[in-house]
Design a protein around this motif. Structure first.
Motif, PDB file in Angstrom:
ATOM      1  N   TYR A  43       0.823  -1.209   0.000  1.00  0.00           N
ATOM      2  CA  TYR A  43       0.000   0.000   0.000  1.00  0.00           C
ATOM      3  C   TYR A  43       0.855   1.257   0.000  1.00  0.00           C
ATOM      4  N   SER A  44       0.472   2.189  -0.844  1.00  0.00           N
ATOM      5  CA  SER A  44       1.045   3.532  -0.801  1.00  0.00           C
ATOM      6  C   SER A  44      -0.098   4.486  -1.112  1.00  0.00           C
ATOM      7  N   PRO A  45      -0.307   5.474  -0.268  1.00  0.00           N
ATOM      8  CA  PRO A  45      -1.433   6.378  -0.480  1.00  0.00           C
ATOM      9  C   PRO A  45      -1.295   7.140  -1.793  1.00  0.00           C
ATOM     10  N   VAL A  46      -2.435   7.465  -2.370  1.00  0.00           N
ATOM     11  CA  VAL A  46      -2.449   8.258  -3.596  1.00  0.00           C
ATOM     12  C   VAL A  46      -2.034   9.678  -3.230  1.00  0.00           C
ATOM     13  N   VAL A  47      -1.054  10.184  -3.933  1.00  0.00           N
ATOM     14  CA  VAL A  47      -0.557  11.535  -3.676  1.00  0.00           C
ATOM     15  C   VAL A  47      -1.340  12.514  -4.540  1.00  0.00           C
ATOM     16  N   ASP A  48      -1.871  13.515  -3.901  1.00  0.00           N
ATOM     17  CA  ASP A  48      -2.608  14.540  -4.621  1.00  0.00           C
ATOM     18  C   ASP A  48      -1.602  15.514  -5.223  1.00  0.00           C
ATOM     19  N   ARG A  49      -1.493  15.495  -6.553  1.00  0.00           N
ATOM     20  CA  ARG A  49      -0.533  16.360  -7.236  1.00  0.00           C
ATOM     21  C   ARG A  49      -1.224  17.629  -7.715  1.00  0.00           C
ATOM     22  N   ALA A  50      -0.539  18.735  -7.574  1.00  0.00           N
ATOM     23  CA  ALA A  50      -1.085  20.024  -7.996  1.00  0.00           C
ATOM     24  C   ALA A  50      -1.195  20.071  -9.516  1.00  0.00           C
ATOM     25  N   LYS A  51      -2.287  20.682  -9.984  1.00  0.00           N
ATOM     26  CA  LYS A  51      -2.513  20.864 -11.418  1.00  0.00           C
ATOM     27  C   LYS A  51      -2.708  22.348 -11.712  1.00  0.00           C
ATOM     28  N   VAL A  52      -2.475  22.692 -12.963  1.00  0.00           N
ATOM     29  CA  VAL A  52      -2.724  24.055 -13.436  1.00  0.00           C
ATOM     30  C   VAL A  52      -3.445  23.945 -14.774  1.00  0.00           C
ATOM     31  N   ARG A  53      -4.413  24.824 -14.974  1.00  0.00           N
ATOM     32  CA  ARG A  53      -5.145  24.822 -16.250  1.00  0.00           C
ATOM     33  C   ARG A  53      -4.188  25.228 -17.373  1.00  0.00           C
ATOM     34  N   LYS A  54      -4.280  24.523 -18.479  1.00  0.00           N
ATOM     35  CA  LYS A  54      -3.413  24.822 -19.615  1.00  0.00           C
ATOM     36  C   LYS A  54      -3.680  26.224 -20.149  1.00  0.00           C
ATOM     37  N   SER A  55      -4.922  26.670 -20.067  1.00  0.00           N
ATOM     38  CA  SER A  55      -5.242  28.023 -20.541  1.00  0.00           C
ATOM     39  C   SER A  55      -4.513  29.081 -19.712  1.00  0.00           C
ATOM     40  N   ALA A  86      -5.293  18.512 -26.123  1.00  0.00           N
ATOM     41  CA  ALA A  86      -6.383  17.550 -25.958  1.00  0.00           C
ATOM     42  C   ALA A  86      -7.519  18.222 -25.175  1.00  0.00           C
ATOM     43  N   PRO A  87      -8.706  18.353 -25.780  1.00  0.00           N
ATOM     44  CA  PRO A  87      -9.782  19.095 -25.115  1.00  0.00           C
ATOM     45  C   PRO A  87     -10.317  18.414 -23.851  1.00  0.00           C
ATOM     46  N   ASP A  88     -10.131  17.118 -23.731  1.00  0.00           N
ATOM     47  CA  ASP A  88     -10.644  16.427 -22.545  1.00  0.00           C
ATOM     48  C   ASP A  88      -9.647  16.412 -21.394  1.00  0.00           C
ATOM     49  N   HIS A  89      -8.502  17.056 -21.564  1.00  0.00           N
ATOM     50  CA  HIS A  89      -7.503  17.188 -20.498  1.00  0.00           C
ATOM     51  C   HIS A  89      -7.097  18.660 -20.397  1.00  0.00           C
ATOM     52  N   PRO A  90      -7.939  19.468 -19.736  1.00  0.00           N
ATOM     53  CA  PRO A  90      -7.664  20.911 -19.698  1.00  0.00           C
ATOM     54  C   PRO A  90      -6.590  21.333 -18.704  1.00  0.00           C
ATOM     55  N   GLU A  91      -6.064  20.372 -17.954  1.00  0.00           N
ATOM     56  CA  GLU A  91      -5.062  20.703 -16.950  1.00  0.00           C
ATOM     57  C   GLU A  91      -3.804  19.871 -17.156  1.00  0.00           C
ATOM     58  N   VAL A  92      -2.718  20.350 -16.573  1.00  0.00           N
ATOM     59  CA  VAL A  92      -1.449  19.631 -16.597  1.00  0.00           C
ATOM     60  C   VAL A  92      -0.925  19.616 -15.166  1.00  0.00           C
ATOM     61  N   PHE A  93      -0.270  18.524 -14.788  1.00  0.00           N
ATOM     62  CA  PHE A  93       0.336  18.480 -13.465  1.00  0.00           C
ATOM     63  C   PHE A  93       1.455  19.508 -13.391  1.00  0.00           C
ATOM     64  N   ALA A  94       1.507  20.242 -12.302  1.00  0.00           N
ATOM     65  CA  ALA A  94       2.524  21.280 -12.135  1.00  0.00           C
ATOM     66  C   ALA A  94       3.933  20.699 -12.086  1.00  0.00           C
ATOM     67  N   ASP A  95       4.044  19.407 -11.768  1.00  0.00           N
ATOM     68  CA  ASP A  95       5.356  18.757 -11.703  1.00  0.00           C
ATOM     69  C   ASP A  95       5.597  17.789 -12.865  1.00  0.00           C
ATOM     70  N   ASP A  96       4.794  17.911 -13.925  1.00  0.00           N
ATOM     71  CA  ASP A  96       4.945  17.040 -15.092  1.00  0.00           C
ATOM     72  C   ASP A  96       6.310  17.272 -15.731  1.00  0.00           C
ATOM     73  N   PRO A  97       7.140  16.224 -15.846  1.00  0.00           N
ATOM     74  CA  PRO A  97       8.494  16.408 -16.395  1.00  0.00           C
ATOM     75  C   PRO A  97       8.511  16.981 -17.809  1.00  0.00           C
ATOM     76  N   ASP A  98       7.581  16.540 -18.669  1.00  0.00           N
ATOM     77  CA  ASP A  98       7.549  17.065 -20.038  1.00  0.00           C
ATOM     78  C   ASP A  98       7.174  18.545 -20.052  1.00  0.00           C
ATOM     79  N   ALA A  99       6.186  18.914 -19.252  1.00  0.00           N
ATOM     80  CA  ALA A  99       5.770  20.319 -19.195  1.00  0.00           C
ATOM     81  C   ALA A  99       6.894  21.184 -18.625  1.00  0.00           C
ATOM     82  N   MET A 100       7.564  20.669 -17.606  1.00  0.00           N
ATOM     83  CA  MET A 100       8.675  21.432 -17.011  1.00  0.00           C
ATOM     84  C   MET A 100       9.806  21.613 -18.015  1.00  0.00           C
ATOM     85  N   ALA A 101      10.133  20.561 -18.760  1.00  0.00           N
ATOM     86  CA  ALA A 101      11.200  20.662 -19.765  1.00  0.00           C
ATOM     87  C   ALA A 101      10.802  21.624 -20.882  1.00  0.00           C
TER      88      ALA A 101
END
Length: 118
Positions: A43-55, A86-101
Motif C-alpha cells: 500500500y502507498s497512499p495516492v498523492v494529490d498532485r497540484a494541477k494548473v489549467r493549460k489556458s 487535448a480538449p478532454d484534459h484541460p489541466e497539466v500536473f505542475a510537476d509534469d516532467p515534459d511540461a517542465m522541460a
C-alpha cells in the motif's frame, strides 16, 4: 463493514457475515492510511498532485511574448502538440516532467509558469 483489496486502493461495503476472498481484508469502518499500510505491504497512499489549467499556462506565455515560440515548438512535435491541446484534459500536473522541460526550453522558470492558481 468494508472489504478492501487491490493493495488497499479498492473497497466495497459488505454485510457483517461476509467472508473475504483471498486478497481482501475486512474493516469495521473506513480504513485509515495507517491501517491500510499495516494490512497491505504494497500500500502507498495516492498523492494529490497540484494541477494548473493549460489556458492559464498559455496566458502566462502570451503575457511574456513566448506563445509564438511555444506554439512552434509544439507544432514540431505532434505527440506533445496532441497532448497539450487535448480538449478532454484541460489541466497539466505542475510537476509534469515534459511540461517542465518544455517551459525550461522556452527559457522560463517552470515553477512560475506552471504554478497552480490557488
Amino acid at each position: 463493514m468494508f472489504a478492501y483489496s487491490n493493495n488497499g486502493h479498492s473497497f466495497h461495503a459488505v454485510d457483517d457475515d461476509y467472508q473475504p476472498t483471498p486478497g481482501e481484508v475486512l474493516f469495521d469502518d473506513y480504513a485509515t492510511a495507517e491501517e491500510l499500510a499495516e494490512s497491505f505491504p504494497g500500500y502507498s497512499p495516492v498523492v494529490d498532485r497540484a494541477k494548473v489549467r493549460k489556458s492559464i499556462v498559455m496566458q502566462r506565455l502570451i503575457d511574456l511574448s513566448k506563445m509564438d515560440q511555444a506554439y512552434a515548438m509544439l507544432a514540431a512535435q505532434p505527440t506533445f502538440f496532441a497532448r497539450w491541446f487535448a480538449p478532454d484534459h484541460p489541466e497539466v500536473f505542475a510537476d509534469d516532467p515534459d511540461a517542465m522541460a518544455f517551459v525550461a526550453a522556452l527559457g522560463l522558470n517552470p515553477a512560475v509558469i506552471l504554478a497552480p492558481v490557488i
